[in-house]
Scaffold this motif. Sequence first.
Motif, PDB file in Angstrom:
ATOM      1  N   GLY A 169     -22.175 -20.998  22.114  1.00 44.59           N
ATOM      2  CA  GLY A 169     -21.584 -20.991  20.778  1.00 44.59           C
ATOM      3  C   GLY A 169     -22.293 -20.023  19.852  1.00 44.59           C
ATOM      4  O   GLY A 169     -22.463 -20.308  18.659  1.00 44.59           O
ATOM      5  N   SER A 170     -22.678 -18.879  20.377  1.00 47.51           N
ATOM      6  CA  SER A 170     -23.545 -17.960  19.626  1.00 47.51           C
ATOM      7  C   SER A 170     -22.901 -17.457  18.337  1.00 47.51           C
ATOM      8  O   SER A 170     -23.581 -17.293  17.318  1.00 47.51           O
ATOM      9  CB  SER A 170     -23.937 -16.767  20.511  1.00 47.51           C
ATOM     10  N   MET A 171     -21.583 -17.218  18.342  1.00 52.38           N
ATOM     11  CA  MET A 171     -20.942 -16.723  17.125  1.00 52.38           C
ATOM     12  C   MET A 171     -20.915 -17.795  16.036  1.00 52.38           C
ATOM     13  O   MET A 171     -21.058 -17.493  14.845  1.00 52.38           O
ATOM     14  CB  MET A 171     -19.527 -16.229  17.429  1.00 52.38           C
ATOM     15  N   ALA A 172     -20.748 -19.041  16.424  1.00 49.99           N
ATOM     16  CA  ALA A 172     -20.787 -20.133  15.448  1.00 49.99           C
ATOM     17  C   ALA A 172     -22.191 -20.285  14.878  1.00 49.99           C
ATOM     18  O   ALA A 172     -22.374 -20.522  13.678  1.00 49.99           O
ATOM     19  CB  ALA A 172     -20.331 -21.437  16.102  1.00 49.99           C
ATOM     20  N   PHE A 193     -17.812 -23.278  24.699  1.00 41.84           N
ATOM     21  CA  PHE A 193     -17.573 -22.080  23.908  1.00 41.84           C
ATOM     22  C   PHE A 193     -18.382 -20.911  24.444  1.00 41.84           C
ATOM     23  O   PHE A 193     -19.323 -21.089  25.230  1.00 41.84           O
ATOM     24  CB  PHE A 193     -17.925 -22.331  22.436  1.00 41.84           C
ATOM     25  N   GLU A 194     -18.056 -19.714  23.955  1.00 46.73           N
ATOM     26  CA  GLU A 194     -18.668 -18.480  24.460  1.00 46.73           C
ATOM     27  C   GLU A 194     -20.167 -18.432  24.190  1.00 46.73           C
ATOM     28  O   GLU A 194     -20.706 -19.167  23.380  1.00 46.73           O
ATOM     29  CB  GLU A 194     -17.990 -17.257  23.829  1.00 46.73           C
ATOM     30  N   SER A 222     -28.590 -11.660  12.776  1.00 48.21           N
ATOM     31  CA  SER A 222     -28.369 -13.066  13.139  1.00 48.21           C
ATOM     32  C   SER A 222     -27.986 -13.207  14.605  1.00 48.21           C
ATOM     33  O   SER A 222     -28.488 -14.092  15.317  1.00 48.21           O
ATOM     34  CB  SER A 222     -27.273 -13.667  12.251  1.00 48.21           C
ATOM     35  N   GLN A 223     -27.112 -12.336  15.076  1.00 43.95           N
ATOM     36  CA  GLN A 223     -26.687 -12.404  16.477  1.00 43.95           C
ATOM     37  C   GLN A 223     -27.835 -12.082  17.418  1.00 43.95           C
ATOM     38  O   GLN A 223     -27.935 -12.656  18.504  1.00 43.95           O
ATOM     39  CB  GLN A 223     -25.504 -11.463  16.694  1.00 43.95           C
ATOM     40  N   LEU A 274     -15.904 -11.504   7.804  1.00 44.52           N
ATOM     41  CA  LEU A 274     -16.640 -10.768   8.831  1.00 44.52           C
ATOM     42  C   LEU A 274     -16.584 -11.446  10.199  1.00 44.52           C
ATOM     43  O   LEU A 274     -16.475 -10.774  11.227  1.00 44.52           O
ATOM     44  CB  LEU A 274     -18.104 -10.602   8.406  1.00 44.52           C
ATOM     45  N   LEU A 275     -16.676 -12.779  10.232  1.00 40.09           N
ATOM     46  CA  LEU A 275     -16.888 -13.481  11.500  1.00 40.09           C
ATOM     47  C   LEU A 275     -15.681 -14.261  12.015  1.00 40.09           C
ATOM     48  O   LEU A 275     -15.532 -14.422  13.228  1.00 40.09           O
ATOM     49  CB  LEU A 275     -18.084 -14.434  11.359  1.00 40.09           C
ATOM     50  N   VAL A 276     -14.838 -14.785  11.132  1.00 37.45           N
ATOM     51  CA  VAL A 276     -13.735 -15.620  11.600  1.00 37.45           C
ATOM     52  C   VAL A 276     -12.785 -14.868  12.539  1.00 37.45           C
ATOM     53  O   VAL A 276     -12.422 -15.402  13.603  1.00 37.45           O
ATOM     54  CB  VAL A 276     -12.973 -16.241  10.416  1.00 37.45           C
TER      55      VAL A 276
END
Length: 429
Positions: free
Chosen positions: A91-94, A198-199, A82-83, A121-123
């Motif tokens: 906002g890639s992680m979201a 965001f990142e 997914s990444q 895993l992601l939070v």
Amino acid sequence: MESVALLIILVVLIMLGAPVGFTMILIPVVYILITDAAPMILIPSQMFSAIDSVPLTAIPFFMLTGELMTSATITDRLVDLSQRIIGRMRGSMAQANVLVSMFFAGMNGSVVADTATVGSLLVPGMKKAGYPPEFAAAITAVSSTIGGIIPPSIMMIVLANAGGISVGALFAGGIIPGLMIGALLMVINYIIARRNNFERSDEPFSLTGIAVAGYKSSFALLIPIVLVGSVVFGIAGVVEAGALTATIALFVGLFIYRTITWGNCKSAFVRAFRNSAMVFIIIAASGPFSWLLTSLGAIGQLEEWLLGYTYNPLIFALVLVLFICLLGMVMDSAANIIVVGPVLVDVMVQAGYADVQAALVVVVGFLIGSVTPPVGVAFFTAGAIAEVRLEKVAIAMLPYLAALFVLLFVLIVIPDITMYLPRVLGFAG
């Protein structure tokens, strides 16, 4: 008035933390003891009738598939894929959070499992990357609704069993709405990410990187293809497909990825059957509770009230969405789908909608309710993982929930969204 009082008691008990299944059994038992309206043997008889169905035995297999995949660290590979697909988008992680939920949805079919797995895993990584914890919890909870919409879906099986609807038709019809929800959430993510700066990932978009990550995840991605494809194309029934994919997940974890030990394999079986038991208790409890509502005339009154708005399709759709939204705020989504779902499907069919479209609207609506405060189970789960106050999570979810209920309205007024694939695949005329 009796039915209204009983529903109020049910809602109050659930909001106070009483187990849903226990409460739904307790109320008709107490009612019969007080009124002597029926012999007490009716309670176990209705409970058995509610679960006396072969398709429901697919539920433990879906639960087991998801648990085995988590134990096999297959979800880690899906996160990496997914990444890679998202690349350096703001906002890639979201965005990856939503995409992972879409992948995971095709293997498990449970909103709670999606929230717990993807969230764990992601939070933590999202918080470390500078995302507000309430935002990380909100997007994790909201994206988990896809887990019950993109097939396989446990709630689709339950509602199909109650309404005599083809599971394959519901699976086919859920694909487009599930993809639309994922796309809608990603658009909102992008707007919020741009506004809050965001990142973005350090890894640029690369077809080679996607190909490598896709190859590593290929056996995991095979599972939803086998499961959904075998049911939709009539190759196997939903129970056989569930058993087959659970076997594939076990084989992949043990012998291909070699990340499952016999110890965590046993733990996966225990968790799967424990979670399945929770679902079956609610299904069984719905039998006597539905009998009680029917005997008091509540079901008939609800149908009459909703059918009173069918003179205008847009008003009917708006009333239905508001009713689902209100009920989702105060009752558990599983209880809503099991008890109220068949009634709403019948009302929509009487109003001229196809049963497949009606069932999908009900499933989507009440699964959105699984994240709405104050009783949404995914709402609580995501907040606990992010370690943040629930009222902050509720505020962060508002733009997502508003968009999702607008989409639910669209699903009612535009039948082709839910009916196109079932028609193409021969399930509906």
